[in-house]
Motif scaffolding. Structure first.
Motif, mmCIF file in Angstrom:
data_model
loop_
_atom_site.group_PDB
_atom_site.id
_atom_site.type_symbol
_atom_site.label_atom_id
_atom_site.label_comp_id
_atom_site.label_asym_id
_atom_site.label_seq_id
_atom_site.Cartn_x
_atom_site.Cartn_y
_atom_site.Cartn_z
ATOM 1 N N GLN A 55 0.836 -1.202 0.000
ATOM 2 C CA GLN A 55 0.000 0.000 0.000
ATOM 3 C C GLN A 55 0.869 1.251 0.000
ATOM 4 O OE1 GLN A 55 -2.504 -0.796 3.375
ATOM 5 N NE2 GLN A 55 -3.768 -2.236 2.228
ATOM 6 N N LEU A 56 1.951 1.222 0.762
ATOM 7 C CA LEU A 56 2.870 2.360 0.771
ATOM 8 C C LEU A 56 3.526 2.511 -0.611
ATOM 9 C CD1 LEU A 56 3.611 4.349 3.057
ATOM 10 C CD2 LEU A 56 5.712 3.037 3.352
ATOM 11 N N TYR A 57 3.913 1.394 -1.209
ATOM 12 C CA TYR A 57 4.488 1.400 -2.560
ATOM 13 C C TYR A 57 3.507 2.050 -3.524
ATOM 14 C CZ TYR A 57 6.526 -0.441 -6.911
ATOM 15 O OH TYR A 57 7.086 -0.566 -8.158
ATOM 16 N N PHE A 58 2.240 1.665 -3.428
ATOM 17 C CA PHE A 58 1.223 2.193 -4.325
ATOM 18 C C PHE A 58 1.111 3.714 -4.189
ATOM 19 C CE2 PHE A 58 -3.122 3.232 -5.612
ATOM 20 C CZ PHE A 58 -3.148 2.641 -6.863
ATOM 21 N N LEU A 59 1.172 4.218 -2.963
ATOM 22 C CA LEU A 59 1.099 5.665 -2.752
ATOM 23 C C LEU A 59 2.279 6.383 -3.410
ATOM 24 C CD1 LEU A 59 -0.045 5.788 0.975
ATOM 25 C CD2 LEU A 59 -1.405 6.399 -1.055
ATOM 26 N N VAL A 60 3.473 5.839 -3.234
ATOM 27 C CA VAL A 60 4.654 6.458 -3.843
ATOM 28 C C VAL A 60 4.558 6.381 -5.363
ATOM 29 C CG1 VAL A 60 7.171 6.376 -4.031
ATOM 30 C CG2 VAL A 60 6.076 5.983 -1.813
ATOM 31 N N GLN A 61 4.088 5.257 -5.864
ATOM 32 C CA GLN A 61 3.909 5.090 -7.299
ATOM 33 C C GLN A 61 2.963 6.159 -7.855
ATOM 34 O OE1 GLN A 61 2.794 1.093 -9.019
ATOM 35 N NE2 GLN A 61 0.837 2.133 -9.153
ATOM 36 N N MET A 62 1.907 6.458 -7.116
ATOM 37 C CA MET A 62 0.955 7.471 -7.573
ATOM 38 C C MET A 62 1.586 8.856 -7.642
ATOM 39 S SD MET A 62 -1.446 5.642 -8.465
ATOM 40 C CE MET A 62 -2.354 7.028 -9.135
ATOM 41 N N MET A 63 2.581 9.115 -6.804
ATOM 42 C CA MET A 63 3.299 10.386 -6.881
ATOM 43 C C MET A 63 3.993 10.534 -8.235
ATOM 44 S SD MET A 63 5.147 10.607 -3.171
ATOM 45 C CE MET A 63 4.338 9.887 -1.765
ATOM 46 N N LEU A 64 4.461 9.412 -8.784
ATOM 47 C CA LEU A 64 5.157 9.438 -10.069
ATOM 48 C C LEU A 64 4.200 9.404 -11.251
ATOM 49 C CD1 LEU A 64 8.107 6.979 -9.428
ATOM 50 C CD2 LEU A 64 8.230 9.441 -9.697
ATOM 51 N N ILE A 65 3.198 8.549 -11.166
ATOM 52 C CA ILE A 65 2.298 8.346 -12.300
ATOM 53 C C ILE A 65 1.344 9.516 -12.490
ATOM 54 C CG2 ILE A 65 0.372 6.929 -13.122
ATOM 55 C CD1 ILE A 65 1.838 4.503 -12.138
ATOM 56 N N ASP A 66 0.911 10.124 -11.396
ATOM 57 C CA ASP A 66 -0.072 11.202 -11.485
ATOM 58 C C ASP A 66 0.451 12.461 -10.788
ATOM 59 O OD1 ASP A 66 -2.346 12.705 -11.796
ATOM 60 O OD2 ASP A 66 -3.606 11.465 -10.509
ATOM 61 N N PRO A 67 1.392 13.157 -11.418
ATOM 62 C CA PRO A 67 1.979 14.334 -10.774
ATOM 63 C C PRO A 67 0.950 15.389 -10.373
ATOM 64 C CG PRO A 67 3.211 13.758 -12.756
ATOM 65 C CD PRO A 67 1.982 12.901 -12.729
ATOM 66 N N ALA A 68 -0.151 15.485 -11.106
ATOM 67 C CA ALA A 68 -1.172 16.486 -10.785
ATOM 68 C C ALA A 68 -1.816 16.211 -9.430
ATOM 69 C CB ALA A 68 -2.240 16.514 -11.880
ATOM 70 N N ASP A 69 -1.837 14.958 -9.009
ATOM 71 C CA ASP A 69 -2.440 14.592 -7.728
ATOM 72 C C ASP A 69 -1.393 14.071 -6.737
ATOM 73 O OD1 ASP A 69 -4.739 14.569 -6.182
ATOM 74 O OD2 ASP A 69 -5.216 12.486 -6.654
ATOM 75 N N ALA A 70 -0.127 14.401 -6.988
ATOM 76 C CA ALA A 70 0.960 13.907 -6.146
ATOM 77 C C ALA A 70 0.839 14.393 -4.710
ATOM 78 C CB ALA A 70 2.306 14.313 -6.733
#
Length: 150
Positions: A55-70
């Motif tokens: 789950q923590l990995y997923f959150l960090v991944q979202m920082m990269l994949i979706d910069p607008a919602d980082a």
């Protein structure tokens, strides 16, 4: 400046600076400047984020994949990380979590993903009941980097 060469298979996707690209045939890309990217094979789906470290990995991944919602992903990381750190007593897991948090703090999300990916096999062993003392440090394969960012 370092050039990074990637080879992609037909139909494979790559996430580059928040953009999703898919190649229609086998191709090679050369990244000539600093870039943040993830290969499709390293992207975790939300349904697969079933354990705390995933789950923590997923959150960090979202920082990269979706910069607008980082920012929202970062806020969730900041709330989740201390709880996760308190939940683990294994020194290797705790050290890895602290390393990942430091990398996130320094806006090095890519490197934080690499760090967290290396903790997933250890977490799996712990959750399956293997005693932490029985886990050999070299028995867990650490993944190679999947991108570059200077």
């Amino acid at each position: 400046m370092t050039t990074l060469r990637l080879s992609l298979r037909a139909g494979e996707r790559i996430f580059v600076n928040g953009a999703v690209m898919r190649v229609d045939r086998k191709t090679s890309l050369e990244l000539l400047n600093d870039v943040t990217f993830l290969l499709e094979s390293h992207v975790m789906q939300a349904a697969d984020a079933k354990t705390p470290i995933r789950q923590l990995y997923f959150l960090v991944q979202m920082m990269l994949i979706d910069p607008a919602d980082a920012r929202a992903a970062r806020d969730a990381f900041d709330k989740t990380y201390p709880l996760l750190l308190a939940a683990f007593s294994n020194a290797r897991v705790r050290d890895g979590l602290m390393d990942a948090a430091e990398l996130v703090e320094r806006d090095r999300a890519f490197e934080a993903l690499k760090c967290l990916r290396g903790l997933i096999p250890l977490e799996d062993m712990i959750l399956s009941g293997v005693q932490p003392a029985a886990i050999e440090p070299r028995s867990i394969a650490m993944p190679l980097a999947i991108g570059a960012r200077s």
